[in-house]
Scaffold this motif. Structure first.
Motif, mmCIF file in Angstrom:
data_model
loop_
_atom_site.group_PDB
_atom_site.id
_atom_site.type_symbol
_atom_site.label_atom_id
_atom_site.label_comp_id
_atom_site.label_asym_id
_atom_site.label_seq_id
_atom_site.Cartn_x
_atom_site.Cartn_y
_atom_site.Cartn_z
ATOM 1 N N LYS A 1 0.810 -1.222 0.000
ATOM 2 C CA LYS A 1 0.000 0.000 0.000
ATOM 3 C C LYS A 1 0.847 1.278 0.000
ATOM 4 O O LYS A 1 0.431 2.309 -0.494
ATOM 5 C CB LYS A 1 -0.889 0.014 1.253
ATOM 6 N N THR A 2 2.047 1.178 0.579
ATOM 7 C CA THR A 2 2.916 2.385 0.646
ATOM 8 C C THR A 2 3.387 2.821 -0.743
ATOM 9 O O THR A 2 3.888 3.927 -0.920
ATOM 10 C CB THR A 2 4.187 2.108 1.490
ATOM 11 N N ASN A 3 3.279 1.886 -1.682
ATOM 12 C CA ASN A 3 3.746 2.165 -3.061
ATOM 13 C C ASN A 3 5.267 2.329 -3.155
ATOM 14 O O ASN A 3 5.773 2.842 -4.134
ATOM 15 C CB ASN A 3 3.044 3.411 -3.608
ATOM 16 N N GLN A 4 5.950 1.952 -2.090
ATOM 17 C CA GLN A 4 7.427 2.071 -2.099
ATOM 18 C C GLN A 4 8.098 0.712 -2.303
ATOM 19 O O GLN A 4 9.285 0.659 -2.586
ATOM 20 C CB GLN A 4 7.910 2.601 -0.745
ATOM 21 N N PHE A 5 7.342 -0.332 -2.106
ATOM 22 C CA PHE A 5 7.944 -1.675 -2.132
ATOM 23 C C PHE A 5 7.233 -2.604 -3.121
ATOM 24 O O PHE A 5 6.011 -2.547 -3.275
ATOM 25 C CB PHE A 5 7.878 -2.315 -0.731
ATOM 26 N N VAL A 6 8.033 -3.443 -3.774
ATOM 27 C CA VAL A 6 7.487 -4.500 -4.628
ATOM 28 C C VAL A 6 7.791 -5.814 -3.907
ATOM 29 O O VAL A 6 8.952 -6.084 -3.576
ATOM 30 C CB VAL A 6 8.162 -4.505 -6.026
ATOM 31 N N ILE A 7 6.739 -6.574 -3.624
ATOM 32 C CA ILE A 7 6.903 -7.777 -2.794
ATOM 33 C C ILE A 7 6.994 -9.042 -3.658
ATOM 34 O O ILE A 7 6.204 -9.242 -4.568
ATOM 35 C CB ILE A 7 5.732 -7.913 -1.795
ATOM 36 N N THR A 8 7.992 -9.852 -3.347
ATOM 37 C CA THR A 8 8.092 -11.177 -3.957
ATOM 38 C C THR A 8 7.976 -12.198 -2.825
ATOM 39 O O THR A 8 8.700 -12.097 -1.826
ATOM 40 C CB THR A 8 9.469 -11.346 -4.649
ATOM 41 N N LYS A 9 7.045 -13.119 -3.000
ATOM 42 C CA LYS A 9 6.858 -14.103 -1.921
ATOM 43 C C LYS A 9 7.795 -15.289 -2.151
ATOM 44 O O LYS A 9 7.874 -15.818 -3.250
ATOM 45 C CB LYS A 9 5.410 -14.593 -1.906
ATOM 46 N N VAL A 10 8.481 -15.691 -1.091
ATOM 47 C CA VAL A 10 9.368 -16.861 -1.190
ATOM 48 C C VAL A 10 9.101 -17.768 0.012
ATOM 49 O O VAL A 10 8.417 -17.370 0.953
ATOM 50 C CB VAL A 10 10.862 -16.460 -1.239
ATOM 51 N N GLN A 11 9.718 -18.969 -0.054
ATOM 52 C CA GLN A 11 9.426 -19.937 0.991
ATOM 53 C C GLN A 11 10.560 -20.117 2.004
ATOM 54 O O GLN A 11 10.312 -20.536 3.124
ATOM 55 C CB GLN A 11 9.101 -21.322 0.354
ATOM 56 N N SER A 12 11.793 -19.808 1.574
ATOM 57 C CA SER A 12 12.904 -20.094 2.494
ATOM 58 C C SER A 12 13.944 -18.970 2.486
ATOM 59 O O SER A 12 14.003 -18.163 1.553
ATOM 60 C CB SER A 12 13.599 -21.388 2.079
ATOM 61 N N GLU A 13 14.782 -18.969 3.515
ATOM 62 C CA GLU A 13 15.849 -17.973 3.657
ATOM 63 C C GLU A 13 16.887 -18.168 2.532
ATOM 64 O O GLU A 13 17.473 -17.204 2.050
ATOM 65 C CB GLU A 13 16.515 -18.157 5.022
ATOM 66 N N ARG A 14 17.077 -19.450 2.170
ATOM 67 C CA ARG A 14 18.042 -19.752 1.107
ATOM 68 C C ARG A 14 17.626 -19.101 -0.215
ATOM 69 O O ARG A 14 18.435 -18.558 -0.951
ATOM 70 C CB ARG A 14 18.134 -21.273 0.932
ATOM 71 N N GLU A 15 16.296 -19.174 -0.434
ATOM 72 C CA GLU A 15 15.748 -18.559 -1.648
ATOM 73 C C GLU A 15 15.983 -17.034 -1.639
ATOM 74 O O GLU A 15 16.358 -16.437 -2.651
ATOM 75 C CB GLU A 15 14.244 -18.846 -1.695
ATOM 76 N N VAL A 16 15.828 -16.438 -0.468
ATOM 77 C CA VAL A 16 16.032 -14.980 -0.323
ATOM 78 C C VAL A 16 17.490 -14.642 -0.659
ATOM 79 O O VAL A 16 17.785 -13.739 -1.454
ATOM 80 C CB VAL A 16 15.725 -14.512 1.125
ATOM 81 N N THR A 17 18.382 -15.419 -0.051
ATOM 82 C CA THR A 17 19.821 -15.166 -0.263
ATOM 83 C C THR A 17 20.170 -15.224 -1.746
ATOM 84 O O THR A 17 20.882 -14.364 -2.275
ATOM 85 C CB THR A 17 20.646 -16.217 0.514
#
Lengths: 405, 246
Positions: A83-99
């Motif tokens: 809603k802030t319009n400042q962030f684009v969110i990508t959903k992931v399942q694990s910390e490894r995926e984030v890294t």
């Protein structure tokens, strides 16, 4: 044979004038002493400024890409972030995926959110949120800053709402409200930049501005065979070395002064290209300028002595350049070191050449005059300059070095 | 006049040890005379001239130039000599006029005298056309004329020429030779160092043959021919230095 001969002592100014004329007819010297500081330096600031401004604008306007380790309980926060319009969110399942996503530069930051959000919220306990970042990546750092700012504000608002529900004044959790106010006539961002950079730039300008001149004076003359012509004139070797020495010292000082002017142009010109650095203003105390000059004169004499000695010792300019490779770090290191030193230093540091001058310039620009330090550094610099001059003169008397072929 | 007495110069070399570049050289040279120093490269000619012009200090021996001792009155010696070498070029970033005026000032001439002498010398050497051009823009011949002007501006009674025609084309070399002859006509004492036999034959009144730092013989052309019994000067030279069979 003519009888109308002037006094012998008048030969030093004759040699000095001729050398200075020749030096400033040399394109290399004109480039390094005049064009460099007066045109290239301000131009560099303008280009850097444009680049920095462009990057800042891009960063501010761009949305931060965030990978959230998603679960049913994080959906609320994800929606709020969107809603802030400042962030684009990508959903992931694990910390490894984030890294991996951060490493691949597909997202800037990762978020690991406490899965027990609702329980902790209901119990009014802190919800733990971890930002996963690449500290070596600028966009990752900026993204993290934006997220911190967001959660800090959201957290403060939530705390206020909770207090209001309990009928408590929300200001109770803000015992101090701190803000900043600049003093009139004080330095701004520009001053901070100048204080950090000026000692280094001035010392380098003084040294490097005179390199071509000094090397041309003796090594260059040996190379072209003109030194012999000069040596058979009635000018004594002392006259010759003093005339040449004076010319090199002058170039060192002119180079430093033009460097100061070149650095002041961006702050005082009022041109839009320099806005990024000139905001906040620039105040230079006249006393600071006097101190800078006091420090630079003996330092220039020292540099001239060292460079002229090298030039005399070398067979030709190429050989002189090779010796310079060893000397350059000795000059550059103390000048750079001063950038990381604080305002308070031991008095004995005043005895270290180059570093002492560098620190005095830095202190003077901050309006801090430690006269004992300045005095000791001046005396030390004069002594070193005297040694350099005497060494150069002695070297010039050495026929083995002078007639090296 | 030049009187050279047992002049020697030894250099210390880290690799080769002591090098005796000039060994007890003696000769005299008189006003109105061109005295030739003839020898191959490395014979000691340039070292001798450098000692006579006080650039180098002799290891032993001395010389008197125009009445001044090279050891004790070096500055006076330099005031009374002109030195022209083939290996030196004028200052590239000065104009011909600036270059000559600079040396005039070093020799202690007043501004008005420098101006007067420049007019005279530039006319004599036909230099007005390029007087205000920078020396790096001049041809080899023009540069050589600038060097000559610089050498004679202060009207020295003694002149040293160290291989002055080195690397010059025939026309420029002729200008130099003509100029050296003129110096003799003006009564100057001239020492002319070269390894070119034809130049020695053409202009020298007396010759010192220098070989391996020593004077092998001194005399007029005829005297040297008579001494060796040879007519071709190259053969005269080879016989004098003991390299006749090579």
């Amino acid at each position: 044979m003519s009888d109308s001969r002037s006094s012998l002592s008048s030969r030093v100014p004759i040699i000095f004038k001729k050398e200075l004329r020749e030096i400033f007819r040399d394109k290399r010297t004109r480039m390094s002493v005049i064009v460099g500081p007066l045109i290239i330096t301000p131009l560099m600031f303008a280009v850097i400024g444009k680049g920095v401004q462009g990057q800042m604008e891009q960063v501010n306007s761009e949305k931060t890409t965030v990978a959230v380790i998603s679960s049913a309980s994080t959906a609320g926060i994800e929606t709020e972030l969107k809603k802030t319009n400042q962030f684009v969110i990508t959903k992931v399942q694990s910390e490894r995926e984030v890294t991996q996503l951060i490493k691949d530069r597909k997202v800037s930051v990762g978020l690991k959110i406490d899965p027990e959000i609702e329980t902790h919220d209901a119990m009014e306990q802190p919800i733990e949120i971890t930002a996963i970042v690449d500290k070596g990546e600028q966009s990752s750092q900026i993204g993290m800053g934006k997220l911190f700012e967001y959660f800090q504000k959201e957290g403060a608002d939530k705390a206020k709402r909770r207090l209001q529900l309990r009928g408590v004044n929300p200001e109770v959790i803000t015992p101090y409200k701190m803000s900043e106010q600049s003093i009139p006539g004080g330095g701004g961002r520009a001053m901070l930049f100048l204080v950090q950079m000026l000692p280094y730039i001035l010392i380098m300008a003084s040294f490097s501005g005179a390199i071509y001149a000094a090397f041309d004076q003796v090594a260059g003359e040996k190379e072209r065979g003109t030194l012999e012509t000069l040596l058979v004139s009635p000018a004594s070797r002392r006259d010759i070395v003093l005339g040449k020495f004076g010319a090199v010292v002058s170039v060192c000082i002119i180079s430093s002064i033009l460097s100061i002017i070149g650095l002041v142009i961006p702050f005082k010109s009022g041109l839009q290209a320099f806005d990024w650095i000139a905001k906040g203003g620039l105040t230079l105390d006249p006393m600071a300028m006097v101190v800078v000059v006091i420090v630079l004169v003996p330092l220039s004499v020292l540099f001239a002595g060292v460079l002229l000695t090298l030039s005399t010792f070398a067979k030709n300019q190429k050989e002189a350049q090779t010796y310079l490779g060893t000397l350059f770090p000795i000059v550059i290191m103390p000048a750079m070191f001063s950038m990381f030193m604080g305002a308070k230093v031991a008095l004995t540091v005043a005895l270290i050449p180059v570093l002492n001058a560098s620190l005095i310039i830095k202190q003077a620009l901050n309006g801090n005059y430690n006269w004992a330090f300045i005095g000791l550094a001046f005396v030390a610099s004069v002594v070193y300059a005297g040694i350099a001059l005497s060494f150069a003169t002695r070297m010039f008397q050495n026929e083995k070095v002078l007639i090296k072929t | 006049m030049i009187e050279v007495e047992n002049l020697s110069k030894t250099f210390e070399d880290k690799k080769r040890g002591k090098i005796e570049a000039v060994k007890s050289v003696s000769f005299s040279c008189y006003p109105g005379e061109i005295f030739g120093l003839l020898g191959p490269n490395g014979a000691g000619k340039t070292t001798t001239l450098r000692m006579l012009s006080t650039i180098l200090t002799p290891t032993s021996g001395t010389a008197r130039i125009a009445g001044y001792d090279i050891r004790t009155q070096a500055q006076e010696v330099r005031s009374h000599i002109g030195f022209l070498t083939g290996s030196a070029s004028p200052y590239e970033r000065l104009t011909a006029r600036e270059m000559v005026a600079y040396f005039g000032a070093l020799y202690g001439l007043s501004d008005s005298e420098i101006e007067r002498r420049i007019q005279e010398v530039f006319t004599e050497l036909d230099m007005h056309e390029f007087a205000d051009q920078r020396c790096d823009k001049l041809s080899t011949g023009q540069k050589q004329r600038v060097s000559i002007a610089r050498t004679i501006l202060h009207q020295p009674p003694v002149l040293f020429f160290d291989e002055p025609t080195n690397g010059l084309d025939v026309i420029t070399a002729r200008t130099i030779i003509r100029f050296i002859r003129k110096c003799r006509e003006q009564g100057k004492t001239v020492v002319f160092s070269t390894h070119i036999m034809s130049e020695v034959e053409s202009i020298c009144d007396r010759i010192a043959v220098i070989y391996k730092g020593e004077v092998a013989a001194i005399g007029t052309l005829e005297e040297l021919r008579a001494k060796t019994g040879k007519q071709v000067f190259e053969e005269v030279f080879l016989k004098l230095v003991g390299e006749e069979d090579n």
